[in-house]
Design a protein around this motif. Structure first.
Motif, short mmCIF file in Angstrom:
data_model
loop_
_atom_site.label_atom_id
_atom_site.label_comp_id
_atom_site.label_asym_id
_atom_site.label_seq_id
_atom_site.Cartn_x
_atom_site.Cartn_y
_atom_site.Cartn_z
N ASP A 105 6.14 -0.29 -6.47
CA ASP A 105 6.89 0.33 -7.57
C ASP A 105 7.67 -0.75 -8.32
OD1 ASP A 105 5.94 2.73 -6.70
OD2 ASP A 105 7.77 3.33 -5.66
N HIS A 106 7.82 -0.54 -9.62
CA HIS A 106 8.49 -1.52 -10.48
C HIS A 106 9.15 -0.76 -11.62
CE1 HIS A 106 9.03 -4.90 -13.28
NE2 HIS A 106 8.85 -5.71 -12.25
N ARG A 107 10.28 -1.28 -12.09
CA ARG A 107 11.03 -0.56 -13.14
C ARG A 107 10.24 -0.44 -14.44
NH1 ARG A 107 13.21 -3.91 -16.93
NH2 ARG A 107 13.19 -6.14 -16.48
N LEU A 108 9.26 -1.32 -14.66
CA LEU A 108 8.47 -1.25 -15.89
C LEU A 108 7.36 -0.20 -15.82
CD1 LEU A 108 8.10 -5.01 -16.91
CD2 LEU A 108 9.70 -3.31 -17.79
N LEU A 109 7.13 0.37 -14.66
CA LEU A 109 6.12 1.44 -14.53
C LEU A 109 6.75 2.75 -15.00
CD1 LEU A 109 4.45 0.67 -11.08
CD2 LEU A 109 3.69 0.03 -13.37
N THR A 110 6.40 3.16 -16.21
CA THR A 110 6.99 4.35 -16.79
C THR A 110 5.90 5.29 -17.29
OG1 THR A 110 7.12 3.43 -19.02
CG2 THR A 110 9.00 3.02 -17.55
N ARG A 111 6.31 6.52 -17.48
CA ARG A 111 5.39 7.54 -18.00
C ARG A 111 4.85 7.13 -19.37
NH1 ARG A 111 8.49 12.77 -18.70
NH2 ARG A 111 8.73 12.47 -16.45
N ALA A 115 -2.75 6.22 -5.70
CA ALA A 115 -2.25 7.53 -6.14
C ALA A 115 -0.72 7.57 -6.12
CB ALA A 115 -2.82 8.64 -5.25
N GLU A 116 -0.11 6.96 -5.10
CA GLU A 116 1.35 6.99 -5.04
C GLU A 116 1.98 6.18 -6.18
OE1 GLU A 116 0.00 4.05 -1.73
OE2 GLU A 116 -0.66 5.94 -2.63
N ARG A 117 1.27 5.14 -6.65
CA ARG A 117 1.79 4.38 -7.79
C ARG A 117 1.68 5.19 -9.07
NH1 ARG A 117 3.68 2.59 -5.22
NH2 ARG A 117 2.23 1.26 -4.10
N LEU A 118 0.59 5.93 -9.22
CA LEU A 118 0.46 6.81 -10.38
C LEU A 118 1.54 7.87 -10.38
CD1 LEU A 118 -3.43 7.32 -10.48
CD2 LEU A 118 -2.04 6.13 -12.18
#
Length: 636
Positions: free
Chosen positions: A574-580, A600-603
């Motif tokens: 997980d990373h703060r730049l991973l956004t919807r 899948a958990e990253r999505l």
């Protein structure tokens, strides 16, 4: 690092011992600490403890701005990055206590000429707050000008394409009102609207084609805008002859005339643009700073049309100007909701947009069952390059997928080695018909696919840098003979401009190819960029520090582009730049195929992690809409 003698308190006393280690954990560069130290040195009679407090307050404000926000809430959010950083440097006592603001000459109240502005519960730089205030004033003043009595001709709304009710409303808004905000997802016909607006405008006797400006934030977006307009107008009538004289779309930097020698734009409030109407595409990419510059550069009677997708990623720089304008000025906005990629005749496009809609609505279960379900693949061999596919990648899986991509996408063009190795020769009037055809084939080929990554650097072949390096090695087997040592590219490789070069008129985000070109002094490796009026070539030696490989690019850099096939690579953690919004933006770059390379958990984390941008523009619009402003916006 500046000379410590400039500071009343030595730098070593201001910086906590492990400050740079803590900053690195959040991707913050050391220059922010230097700037914060300069700010903290300005008040002259502060005790040492209060100066240290002030340094950290200034640092958090600047770091918050570097992360895309225009203001910082204080007391700090308990689970936020700022609290984490303070805890890492042993200053958790500052988290809830803003009392140090009141004892310095550095922090003022709204309207004060101080570097930092405290408007409880928000702390912001005076520069950012002033830009938000000026933009709000200008936007409201523009929108409140009397509407124009300009009804579009019915032929414009029906030829060469029949516009639906939403599109008709958007065209009327752009013709009748000085400010028009048009937002819609992919396939909703924004290009058709631009074409209709242009055709309607040029049927007015008092408007000349050269009084219209078309622009976009990046060179690629401007190029796409021009190509799309030309394609839409290909079926136009003889009445549309004036359209030929409309200037080609250009970047905002070029429109506002950036002067690198003076480090300023030539067009501003005192030297406005010569255009009566400005249409800008991909407006979600425009930063607060450039949006404010655009508004202030309009002439007194100028009109502005902004088109974009407010659900996409906001700009790389601070702010979310287009979304704030759309949300804060509904009377100046039209939302397009009907997508023409959802047709039964386009099952691939329909599936991509169905998945994008489920992600935007955070309907997790619908990604695994029903019409929008992802096509789950266990191995790269199962990838069909159709619809939306999902693959959970180990390092070995990533290696195998990238090799598959290189073989089936990069090398798929018939005769690619010969086209890449050919020596291209520009002529006085342009390229020969044969060379122009070769270049078109190459550019069209690379415009069909791209790997997008969430991060520039990530382990396990999941970042832009490592993916580009791996494919660069593979390309050496095919076109890697080169012309001289020390040039870090092979012919046939895709490249991306990373800076603005106003002298050569190529800009950050422009995409091109490395090819052999015969110049006056001989055959050299060149950076060749497509243009609507023909490709332009520049010796690569002069540009090699301004370009990078572009087999893969970040999702942010991809905005304004569109491809048949996209692969999206997510990091393994997980990373703060991973956004919807990042996921939505990546998906909507594709027309036919998306391969999601992520667990899948990253999505799920990315879907449930919307972009949080703290911005004061919406509050400024609301405050000023209700009555006179409480502060002087100091309009130039």
């Amino acid at each position: 690092m500046p000379d410590a003698r400039r500071f009343e308190t030595p730098l070593a006393d201001l910086f906590p011992r492990n400050l740079f280690e803590a900053m690195e954990a959040f991707g913050l560069t050391p220059h922010l600490a230097t700037f914060a130290a300069e700010l903290a040195s300005w008040p002259t009679e502060l005790p040492k403890r209060e100066r240290k407090d002030l340094f950290l307050v200034a640092l958090l404000t600047l770091a918050n701005q570097a992360m895309g926000h225009t203001r910082l809430r204080w007391p700090l959010e308990p689970d936020g990055w700022a609290v984490d950083l303070l805890e890492r440097v042993g200053r958790a006592d500052l988290i809830q206590d803003p009392s140090c603001f009141a004892t310095t000459g550095l922090v003022g109240l709204p309207g004060d000429a101080k570097p930092l502005i405290w408007d409880a519960p928000w702390l912001s730089s005076q520069r950012m707050r002033e830009r938000e205030t000026r933009l709000a004033h200008r936007a409201l003043a523009l929108a409140q000008r009397p509407p124009l009595a300009q009804e579009p001709p019915e032929s414009v709304l029906q030829e060469p394409v029949v516009l639906n009710a939403e599109q008709r409303q958007a065209v009327r808004l752009a013709l009748e009102h000085p400010l028009a905000l048009i937002t819609g997802g992919p396939g909703t016909g924004k290009t058709a609207i631009v074409a209709a607006i242009l055709r309607a405008l040029l049927q007015q006797a008092d408007l000349k084609a050269e009084e219209i400006a078309l622009a976009a934030p990046t060179g690629k977006a401007a190029q796409r805008m021009g190509e799309s307009i030309r394609k839409t107008l290909a079926a136009s009538t003889p009445l549309d002859a004036p359209l030929v004289a409309v200037p080609e779309p250009q970047t905002l930097h070029r429109l506002l005339a950036w002067n690198p020698g003076e480090e300023r734009f030539r067009h501003h409030a005192d030297h406005p643009l010569p255009h009566r109407i400005v249409l800008v595409d991909e407006a979600s990419m425009i930063s607060l700073e450039h949006m404010e510059r655009l508004f202030q550069s309009l002439p007194p009677e100028g009109r502005l049309v902004l088109l974009g997708d407010a659900d996409q990623l906001p700009s790389v720089e601070a702010g979310r100007a287009f979304r704030d304008l759309v949300e804060g000025m509904p009377e100046a906005c039209v939302r397009l909701r009907t997508s023409y990629r959802m047709r039964e005749s386009d099952p691939q496009g329909r599936h991509i947009l169905s998945v994008a809609q489920e992600i935007r609505s955070e309907r997790w279960n619908d990604l695994w069952e029903g019409e929008a379900a992802l096509h789950v693949r266990e191995t790269p061999r199962e990838v069909a390059f159709s619809h939306v596919e999902q693959l959970s990648p180990s390092r070995e899986t990533m290696e195998a997928f990238l090799r598959l991509w290189f073989d089936q996408q990069v090398l798929a063009l018939e005769g690619f080695p010969e086209l890449a190795a050919h020596v291209y020769q520009p002529q006085a009037e342009g390229w020969s018909p044969e060379d122009a055809d070769r270049l078109k084939r190459l550019f069209d080929h690379f415009d069909r696919f791209r790997i997008l990554a969430a991060l520039r650097d990530a382990p396990g072949l999941r970042g832009v840098a490592s993916i580009n390096a791996r494919m660069h090695g593979w390309m050496a087997e095919h076109t890697g003979e080169g012309l001289r040592h020390g040039v870090p590219f092979h012919v046939g490789e895709p490249i991306l401009m990373t800076t603005n070069d106003a002298r050569r008129r190529i800009f950050n985000g422009d995409q091109g190819l490395v090819l052999k070109v015969r110049f006056e002094d001989g055959v050299r490796q060149a950076a060749v960029f497509p243009r609507l009026d023909g490709a332009r070539a520049f010796p690569l030696d002069a540009l090699k520090t301004q370009v990078e490989l572009c087999y893969a690019m970040t999702v942010h850099k991809s905005q304004g582009s569109e491809y048949d096939c996209v692969a999206l690579v997510l990091p393994s953690a997980d990373h703060r730049l991973l956004t919807r919004e990042l996921l939505y933006t990546a998906l909507t770059r594709a027309r036919k195929s998306v391969i999601l390379l992520g667990e899948a958990e990253r999505l799920r984390f990315t879907m449930g992690h919307p972009t949080q941008r703290e911005s004061g523009l919406g509050d400024a619009l609301a405050r000023m809409s209700q009555g006179p402003a409480e502060e002087n916006p100091m309009l130039p």
